[in-house]
Design a protein around this motif. Structure first.
Motif, PDB file in Angstrom:
ATOM      1  N   HIS A 187       0.873  -1.173   0.000  1.00 19.76           N
ATOM      2  CA  HIS A 187       0.000   0.000   0.000  1.00 19.76           C
ATOM      3  C   HIS A 187       0.909   1.220   0.000  1.00 19.76           C
ATOM      4  O   HIS A 187       1.721   1.396   0.907  1.00 19.76           O
ATOM      5  CB  HIS A 187      -0.881  -0.014   1.255  1.00 19.76           C
ATOM      6  N   SER A 234      -3.366  -1.320  -6.059  1.00 18.30           N
ATOM      7  CA  SER A 234      -3.883  -0.066  -6.617  1.00 18.30           C
ATOM      8  C   SER A 234      -2.716   0.881  -6.920  1.00 18.30           C
ATOM      9  O   SER A 234      -2.633   1.980  -6.375  1.00 18.30           O
ATOM     10  CB  SER A 234      -4.870   0.598  -5.652  1.00 18.30           C
ATOM     11  N   ASP A 287     -10.741  -3.924  -4.567  1.00 18.78           N
ATOM     12  CA  ASP A 287     -10.515  -3.366  -3.231  1.00 18.78           C
ATOM     13  C   ASP A 287     -11.840  -3.236  -2.483  1.00 18.78           C
ATOM     14  O   ASP A 287     -12.051  -2.317  -1.698  1.00 18.78           O
ATOM     15  CB  ASP A 287      -9.816  -2.011  -3.312  1.00 18.78           C
ATOM     16  N   PRO A 313     -14.720  -3.388   0.107  1.00 24.29           N
ATOM     17  CA  PRO A 313     -15.810  -2.496  -0.322  1.00 24.29           C
ATOM     18  C   PRO A 313     -15.358  -1.065  -0.603  1.00 24.29           C
ATOM     19  O   PRO A 313     -16.177  -0.162  -0.705  1.00 24.29           O
ATOM     20  CB  PRO A 313     -16.740  -2.520   0.899  1.00 24.29           C
ATOM     21  N   TYR A 314     -14.051  -0.864  -0.673  1.00 25.48           N
ATOM     22  CA  TYR A 314     -13.519   0.490  -0.840  1.00 25.48           C
ATOM     23  C   TYR A 314     -13.371   0.836  -2.322  1.00 25.48           C
ATOM     24  O   TYR A 314     -13.897   0.169  -3.184  1.00 25.48           O
ATOM     25  CB  TYR A 314     -12.183   0.618  -0.105  1.00 25.48           C
ATOM     26  N   GLN A 315     -12.635   1.900  -2.600  1.00 24.30           N
ATOM     27  CA  GLN A 315     -12.345   2.342  -3.959  1.00 24.30           C
ATOM     28  C   GLN A 315     -13.635   2.573  -4.753  1.00 24.30           C
ATOM     29  O   GLN A 315     -13.840   1.999  -5.831  1.00 24.30           O
ATOM     30  CB  GLN A 315     -11.448   1.312  -4.659  1.00 24.30           C
ATOM     31  N   THR A 316     -14.479   3.407  -4.209  1.00 25.01           N
ATOM     32  CA  THR A 316     -15.766   3.698  -4.839  1.00 25.01           C
ATOM     33  C   THR A 316     -15.632   4.823  -5.862  1.00 25.01           C
ATOM     34  O   THR A 316     -14.720   5.647  -5.801  1.00 25.01           O
ATOM     35  CB  THR A 316     -16.799   4.114  -3.786  1.00 25.01           C
ATOM     36  N   GLU A 339     -21.603   4.156  -2.437  1.00 25.55           N
ATOM     37  CA  GLU A 339     -21.349   3.980  -1.019  1.00 25.55           C
ATOM     38  C   GLU A 339     -20.336   2.867  -0.762  1.00 25.55           C
ATOM     39  O   GLU A 339     -19.618   2.906   0.238  1.00 25.55           O
ATOM     40  CB  GLU A 339     -22.654   3.669  -0.275  1.00 25.55           C
ATOM     41  N   PHE A 340     -20.290   1.892  -1.630  1.00 30.34           N
ATOM     42  CA  PHE A 340     -19.344   0.793  -1.462  1.00 30.34           C
ATOM     43  C   PHE A 340     -19.129   0.126  -2.814  1.00 30.34           C
ATOM     44  O   PHE A 340     -19.864   0.369  -3.777  1.00 30.34           O
ATOM     45  CB  PHE A 340     -19.847  -0.230  -0.445  1.00 30.34           C
ATOM     46  N   THR A 341     -18.119  -0.734  -2.864  1.00 30.91           N
ATOM     47  CA  THR A 341     -17.811  -1.494  -4.077  1.00 30.91           C
ATOM     48  C   THR A 341     -18.029  -2.981  -3.817  1.00 30.91           C
ATOM     49  O   THR A 341     -17.566  -3.511  -2.803  1.00 30.91           O
ATOM     50  CB  THR A 341     -16.352  -1.247  -4.509  1.00 30.91           C
TER      51      THR A 341
END
Length: 225
Positions: free
Chosen positions: A98, A123, A173, A175-178, A183-185
């Motif tokens: 990261h 990422s 990533d 539920p992040y990286q929207t 709201e989530f991924t």
């Protein structure tokens, strides 16, 4: 197939029934209080997972200088990262990195990172030139990209278009990286990422998926050996 990154025992217990897992001390979690109270126990827990062969990689770990607060813990981040790098070398497992506002920092560790079986840049935040330079430093590097490809992020698109396809991986990533207004991924959105990447590369999704599957096997070869 996917790898879920865990950063606490609770995360690990919850996620490991679903997929392959990695475990790491995340740079955002590191500060002086953490180093005094929790670092040693988390590092010992990480090594216990390595000894029992319950994880396929170490990470996410690395550096995050995105905010002044994060940047103020640079020394603590170094200690945490170097400890995990040592374990990656000892147990011959890949590192999942990261990096935010800290891409230049990883170059100072290039000699040691060459001793790790694979380095997966989660990422990847850098430019094509930086990716090529990392490869030229002798790292067995895999550069992973996600929904920024859908956002039109120029550096990510440039890397996916021009790096050797053998060095690419993709992710959600979740539920992040929207994206905007999300709201989530969901993990299922990996299909959108693959579709975007196949258009960028000018090859079919089937062809791209076959190559990425091979890349995944090479990146996490210690699990598949």
């Amino acid at each position: 197939m996917a790898v879920s990154s865990c950063h606490s025992k609770e995360d690990f217990d919850f996620l490991t029934g679903e997929s392959l897992a990695s475990f790491g001390i995340h740079p955002q979690a590191v500060n002086s209080s953490y180093m005094e109270k929790d670092f040693s126990s988390d590092l010992a827990y990480l090594e216990s997972l390595l000894e029992s062969k319950k994880i396929v990689a170490i990470g996410e770990c690395g550096f995050d200088f995105f905010t002044p607060d994060f940047k103020s813990t640079a020394r603590e981040q170094e200690i945490a990262f170097e400890s995990q790098l040592d374990l990656a070398q000892k147990y011959k497992l890949p590192l999942v990195l990261h990096l935010r506002k800290s891409i230049e920092k990883i170059f100072t560790y290039s000699r040691e990172l060459k001793k790790v079986p694979a380095v997966i840049f989660h990422s990847f935040p850098g430019t094509l030139r930086e990716a090529e330079s990392l490869k030229n430093h002798g790292l067995n590097a895999f550069f992973s990209f996600g929904k920024p490809l859908l956002n039109g992020k120029k550096s990510a698109i440039d890397c996916v278009k021009n790096l050797p396809v053998e060095n690419l991986l993709f992710e959600t990533d979740a539920p992040y990286q929207t994206l905007k207004d999300e709201e989530f991924t969901s993990p299922q959105e990996i299909e959108r990422v693959y579709r975007a990447a196949s258009e960028i590369r000018g090859i079919s999704m089937e062809e791209l998926a076959a190559v990425i599957e091979e890349n995944f096997t090479r990146a996490f070869q210690s699990y598949f050996a």
